[in-house]
Scaffold this motif. Structure first.
Motif, PDB file in Angstrom:
ATOM      1  N   MET A   1      48.227  50.137  27.682  1.00 35.12           N
ATOM      2  CA  MET A   1      46.881  50.165  27.161  1.00 35.12           C
ATOM      3  C   MET A   1      45.848  49.906  28.253  1.00 35.12           C
ATOM      4  N   THR A   2      46.249  49.287  29.368  1.00 36.72           N
ATOM      5  CA  THR A   2      45.287  49.059  30.442  1.00 36.72           C
ATOM      6  C   THR A   2      44.874  50.392  31.035  1.00 36.72           C
ATOM      7  N   GLY A   3      43.669  50.408  31.590  1.00 37.39           N
ATOM      8  CA  GLY A   3      43.169  51.634  32.191  1.00 37.39           C
ATOM      9  C   GLY A   3      42.608  52.612  31.174  1.00 37.39           C
ATOM     10  N   THR A   4      42.244  52.124  29.991  1.00 39.72           N
ATOM     11  CA  THR A   4      41.681  52.998  28.969  1.00 39.72           C
ATOM     12  C   THR A   4      40.329  52.468  28.511  1.00 39.72           C
ATOM     13  N   ILE A   5      39.574  53.333  27.874  1.00 41.01           N
ATOM     14  CA  ILE A   5      38.302  52.923  27.283  1.00 41.01           C
ATOM     15  C   ILE A   5      38.556  51.903  26.170  1.00 41.01           C
ATOM     16  N   THR A   6      39.664  52.051  25.451  1.00 41.62           N
ATOM     17  CA  THR A   6      40.008  51.103  24.385  1.00 41.62           C
ATOM     18  C   THR A   6      40.212  49.701  24.957  1.00 41.62           C
ATOM     19  N   HIS A   7      40.906  49.613  26.073  1.00 45.48           N
ATOM     20  CA  HIS A   7      41.124  48.322  26.743  1.00 45.48           C
ATOM     21  C   HIS A   7      39.778  47.707  27.137  1.00 45.48           C
ATOM     22  N   VAL A  53      35.969  38.218  33.912  1.00 40.74           N
ATOM     23  CA  VAL A  53      36.841  38.838  34.922  1.00 40.74           C
ATOM     24  C   VAL A  53      37.667  39.950  34.282  1.00 40.74           C
ATOM     25  N   TRP A  54      38.158  39.728  33.070  1.00 35.70           N
ATOM     26  CA  TRP A  54      38.896  40.769  32.346  1.00 35.70           C
ATOM     27  C   TRP A  54      38.017  41.996  32.132  1.00 35.70           C
ATOM     28  N   VAL A  55      36.755  41.788  31.740  1.00 40.21           N
ATOM     29  CA  VAL A  55      35.830  42.917  31.548  1.00 40.21           C
ATOM     30  C   VAL A  55      35.657  43.683  32.859  1.00 40.21           C
ATOM     31  N   VAL A  56      35.478  42.965  33.953  1.00 41.53           N
ATOM     32  CA  VAL A  56      35.278  43.622  35.253  1.00 41.53           C
ATOM     33  C   VAL A  56      36.495  44.466  35.629  1.00 41.53           C
ATOM     34  N   PHE A  57      37.702  43.903  35.485  1.00 41.75           N
ATOM     35  CA  PHE A  57      38.912  44.662  35.822  1.00 41.75           C
ATOM     36  C   PHE A  57      39.136  45.816  34.849  1.00 41.75           C
ATOM     37  N   ALA A  58      38.846  45.605  33.574  1.00 45.23           N
ATOM     38  CA  ALA A  58      38.989  46.683  32.592  1.00 45.23           C
ATOM     39  C   ALA A  58      38.009  47.809  32.897  1.00 45.23           C
ATOM     40  N   PRO A  64      36.135  57.101  33.998  1.00 43.31           N
ATOM     41  CA  PRO A  64      34.704  57.250  33.719  1.00 43.31           C
ATOM     42  C   PRO A  64      34.410  58.224  32.573  1.00 43.31           C
ATOM     43  N   GLY A  65      35.220  59.232  32.435  1.00 41.16           N
ATOM     44  CA  GLY A  65      34.943  60.216  31.387  1.00 41.16           C
ATOM     45  C   GLY A  65      33.826  61.152  31.822  1.00 41.16           C
ATOM     46  N   PRO A  66      33.521  62.124  30.996  1.00 39.96           N
ATOM     47  CA  PRO A  66      32.471  63.077  31.364  1.00 39.96           C
ATOM     48  C   PRO A  66      31.087  62.429  31.281  1.00 39.96           C
ATOM     49  N   PRO A  67      30.139  62.914  32.076  1.00 35.00           N
ATOM     50  CA  PRO A  67      28.770  62.385  31.978  1.00 35.00           C
ATOM     51  C   PRO A  67      28.209  62.622  30.578  1.00 35.00           C
ATOM     52  N   LEU A  68      27.557  61.607  30.031  1.00 35.45           N
ATOM     53  CA  LEU A  68      26.951  61.742  28.705  1.00 35.45           C
ATOM     54  C   LEU A  68      25.523  62.249  28.787  1.00 35.45           C
ATOM     55  N   TRP A  69      24.813  61.831  29.820  1.00 35.73           N
ATOM     56  CA  TRP A  69      23.470  62.359  30.056  1.00 35.73           C
ATOM     57  C   TRP A  69      23.092  62.166  31.508  1.00 35.73           C
ATOM     58  N   GLY A 139      19.630  56.226  33.762  1.00 33.11           N
ATOM     59  CA  GLY A 139      20.118  57.207  34.735  1.00 33.11           C
ATOM     60  C   GLY A 139      21.310  57.978  34.201  1.00 33.11           C
ATOM     61  N   ASN A 140      22.135  58.441  35.103  1.00 30.84           N
ATOM     62  CA  ASN A 140      23.329  59.177  34.665  1.00 30.84           C
ATOM     63  C   ASN A 140      24.364  58.191  34.129  1.00 30.84           C
ATOM     64  N   VAL A 141      24.878  58.474  32.941  1.00 33.34           N
ATOM     65  CA  VAL A 141      25.781  57.557  32.263  1.00 33.34           C
ATOM     66  C   VAL A 141      27.012  58.307  31.791  1.00 33.34           C
ATOM     67  N   ASP A 142      28.166  57.681  32.009  1.00 34.50           N
ATOM     68  CA  ASP A 142      29.416  58.204  31.456  1.00 34.50           C
ATOM     69  C   ASP A 142      29.899  57.235  30.377  1.00 34.50           C
ATOM     70  N   LEU A 143      30.992  57.560  29.734  1.00 31.62           N
ATOM     71  CA  LEU A 143      31.485  56.766  28.618  1.00 31.62           C
ATOM     72  C   LEU A 143      31.820  55.335  29.030  1.00 31.62           C
ATOM     73  N   ARG A 144      32.385  55.170  30.205  1.00 28.90           N
ATOM     74  CA  ARG A 144      32.742  53.831  30.685  1.00 28.90           C
ATOM     75  C   ARG A 144      31.491  52.976  30.872  1.00 28.90           C
ATOM     76  N   ARG A 145      30.476  53.525  31.505  1.00 30.78           N
ATOM     77  CA  ARG A 145      29.242  52.761  31.738  1.00 30.78           C
ATOM     78  C   ARG A 145      28.516  52.467  30.423  1.00 30.78           C
ATOM     79  N   LEU A 146      28.599  53.389  29.489  1.00 32.04           N
ATOM     80  CA  LEU A 146      27.970  53.158  28.198  1.00 32.04           C
ATOM     81  C   LEU A 146      28.639  51.987  27.482  1.00 32.04           C
ATOM     82  N   HIS A 147      29.962  51.930  27.502  1.00 22.97           N
ATOM     83  CA  HIS A 147      30.680  50.825  26.865  1.00 22.97           C
ATOM     84  C   HIS A 147      30.385  49.502  27.550  1.00 22.97           C
TER      85      HIS A 147
END
Length: 192
Positions: A1-7, A53-58, A64-69, A139-147
């Motif tokens: 599960m690590t390395g995912t948007i869900t994580h 720290v968990w949030v930072v590593f996650a 990153p996923g595709p750019p959202l805008w 600015g430019n945002v992808d799914l990871r940055r949005l979460h």
């Protein structure tokens, strides 16, 4: 599960959720009574550091996923306008004695009125971080940055602290200071 948007979402949910669950419920006074104020602060701080720290590593491991805008130069202009205000609020929040800060409750007993950035908002550092988050979301945002946008935690914490630190039966001086700060801020807006 690590390395995912869900994580990443789980890590952020636990970080924000632990603030909400502990800070805005009867659990906090029960823990303070059971552990003592110093031990409670130490354990709570340790928990928040571990979760952050968990949030930072996650975040680092999540794709990153595709750019959202993409806002181009408009997003840069928004950041240029918001970032100085965000910086002023963060510095103002950290440089003034604040009854909302850890251990700052003693200021309520001293009758210290709101000063500096506290005359604009009771939580200037959190609002500065929220503006920082908005500036970066412009600015430019992808799914990871949005979460993991730094917007969520400061805004929710500010709302929680606003509810928790001013109980209905709280000290008159705190109520007066909150009213003074709100009135000062509203009169400043009227003068614009």
């Amino acid at each position: 599960m690590t390395g995912t948007i869900t994580h990443l979402a789980i890590a952020i949910g636990l970080f924000v959720g632990s603030h909400v669950l502990i800070s805005s419920t009867a659990l906090r006074p029960m823990l303070i009574a059971a552990l003592g104020p110093g031990t409670y602060r130490g354990l709570y701080s340790l928990l928040q550091i571990v979760l952050l720290v968990w949030v930072v590593f996650a975040f680092r491991d999540a794709p990153p996923g595709p750019p959202l805008w993409w806002t181009g130069s408009f997003g840069a202009a928004v950041a240029v306008v918001l970032m100085p205000l965000a910086l002023l609020l963060v510095v103002g929040g950290l440089s003034q004695p604040n009854p909302n800060a850890v251990g700052g409750e003693r200021l309520l007993e001293d009758g210290v009125p709101a000063r500096g950035a506290l005359r604009i908002t009771r939580n200037p550092m959190l609002w500065g971080l929220a503006l920082w988050g908005l500036a970066h979301l412009a600015g430019n945002v992808d799914l990871r940055r949005l979460h993991a946008g730094p917007l969520y935690s400061p805004l929710s914490s500010s709302l929680i602290l606003g509810r928790v630190t001013v109980p209905a039966d709280g000290p008159e001086t705190l109520r007066r200071d909150v009213l003074l700060a709100t009135g000062h801020f509203l009169s400043t807006l009227n003068d614009l």
